[in-house]
Design an enzyme around this catalytic site. Structure first.
Site, PDB file in Angstrom:
ATOM      1  N   GLU A   1      -1.255  -6.914   8.992  1.00  0.00           N
ATOM      2  CA  GLU A   1      -0.642  -5.712   8.411  1.00  0.00           C
ATOM      3  C   GLU A   1      -0.327  -4.701   9.488  1.00  0.00           C
ATOM      4  O   GLU A   1      -1.060  -4.571  10.468  1.00  0.00           O
ATOM      5  CB  GLU A   1      -1.609  -5.123   7.368  1.00  0.00           C
ATOM      6  CG  GLU A   1      -1.150  -3.818   6.745  1.00  0.00           C
ATOM      7  CD  GLU A   1      -1.729  -2.596   7.453  1.00  0.00           C
ATOM      8  OE1 GLU A   1      -1.166  -1.498   7.266  1.00  0.00           O
ATOM      9  OE2 GLU A   1      -2.720  -2.746   8.181  1.00  0.00           O
TER      10      GLU A   1
ATOM     11  N   CYS B   1      -1.338   0.221  14.868  1.00  0.00           N
ATOM     12  CA  CYS B   1       0.020   0.597  14.479  1.00  0.00           C
ATOM     13  C   CYS B   1       0.609   1.681  15.383  1.00  0.00           C
ATOM     14  O   CYS B   1       1.819   1.908  15.363  1.00  0.00           O
ATOM     15  CB  CYS B   1       0.048   1.063  13.025  1.00  0.00           C
ATOM     16  SG  CYS B   1      -0.920   2.571  12.727  1.00  0.00           S
TER      17      CYS B   1
ATOM     18  N   ARG C   1       3.286   5.080   1.045  1.00  0.00           N
ATOM     19  CA  ARG C   1       2.813   4.483   2.297  1.00  0.00           C
ATOM     20  C   ARG C   1       3.399   3.072   2.423  1.00  0.00           C
ATOM     21  O   ARG C   1       2.918   2.119   1.794  1.00  0.00           O
ATOM     22  CB  ARG C   1       1.285   4.430   2.300  1.00  0.00           C
ATOM     23  CG  ARG C   1       0.630   3.988   3.607  1.00  0.00           C
ATOM     24  CD  ARG C   1      -0.877   4.018   3.440  1.00  0.00           C
ATOM     25  NE  ARG C   1      -1.585   3.607   4.629  1.00  0.00           N
ATOM     26  CZ  ARG C   1      -1.980   4.422   5.613  1.00  0.00           C
ATOM     27  NH1 ARG C   1      -1.711   5.705   5.542  1.00  0.00           N
ATOM     28  NH2 ARG C   1      -2.652   3.963   6.650  1.00  0.00           N
TER      29      ARG C   1
END
Length: 203
Positions: A113, A75, A164
Site C-alpha cells: 500500500e 509514502c 484518503r
C-alpha cells in the site's frame, strides 16, 4: 484454518486489527516497525511472535513462513504533500526489501500500500518497476508465481469518514487462486444520526 500473517512498516497494525474485527482466525507471525511509539502501541495491543525494527538489516530467507504479507512502505518519497523526490529519497529503497520478502517467503497473498501518487511520480517509473518485479517472481519450480492487481481506493467509499486515496497492489499466488480478483464493493457512509447518542437534546 488459521492464517499466518506478517507485516512490515507495521505502524499501528491496521491489518491485524482488521482481522480481529472480522473474527478471522490468525497467527501474528511477525511485524517490523522502527518508530518507538508505534512499537509501544503494537506491544500494548497485539502479540506478534517476532518483532523486527529494521527491514533492511535482517535475512529475509530466515523469516517465518506466512500466508499473507502486508506492507505499507514509506509514502513520503512519493506523496504530493512531501518533496516528491521519488527514488532520489533513500526511504524509497524499502520497496526493494518488500520485493525480497515476497521472493523468499512466497506468501499466498500479499498487499502493498502507498499513496495514490506512487502510480504517477517520475512518469510512473517506480510503480512500473515494482509491478514488473512482482510479476517476475518465480516459484521453486521456476514458474511465475503471482497474478498481480492494483486499485486506487478512497476510504470515504468504504464507510470511513475520511477522504484518503491510496493505491493497493495485490498479489495472489497462481496455485491457490480460484476466482478472478475484483475491486471490493463500496460501502455507504453511515448517517451522522447513527453516532448521536441522545437525539432529544436541543441545539
Amino acid at each position: 484454518m488459521v492464517i499466518r500473517i506478517g507485516t512490515d512498516c507495521s505502524g499501528i497494525e491496521a491489518p491485524i486489527e482488521a482481522l480481529k474485527q472480522m473474527k478471522v482466525p490468525f497467527q501474528h507471525v511477525f511485524c517490523c516497525e522502527k518508530d518507538p511509539y508505534a512499537l509501544m502501541s503494537i506491544k500494548a495491543n497485539y502479540n506478534p511472535e517476532k518483532i523486527y525494527t529494521d527491514i533492511t538489516k535482517r535475512k529475509h530467507s530466515l523469516l517465518p513462513d506466512i500466508d499473507i504479507y502486508v506492507c505499507g512502505f514509506p509514502c513520503q518519497p512519493f506523496s504530493l504533500m512531501g518533496n516528491k523526490l521519488g527514488t532520489e529519497d533513500t526511504r524509497s529503497n524499502i520497496m526493494f526489501s518488500c520485493i525480497k520478502v515476497i521472493q523468499k517467503k512466497l506468501p499466498k497473498v500479499f498487499i502493498l500500500e502507498n499513496v495514490k501518487n506512487f502510480k504517477f511520480i517520475q512518469n510512473g517509473e517506480p510503480f512500473n518497476y515494482l509491478i514488473n518485479a512482482l510479476k517476475k517472481i518465480k516459484t521453486q519450480e521456476k514458474e511465475f508465481a503471482y497474478n498481480i492487481y492494483y486499485d486506487i481506493l478512497n476510504t470515504k467509499d468504504y464507510g470511513i469518514p475520511q477522504n484518503r486515496e491510496r493505491i493497493f497492489i495485490i498479489g495472489i499466488r497462481k496455485d491457490i487462486q480460484t476466482e478472478e480478483y475484483t475491486t471490493p464493493d463500496t460501502i455507504s457512509m453511515k448517517p451522522l444520526d447513527d453516532f448521536i447518542l441522545d437525539k432529544t437534546i436541543n441545539n
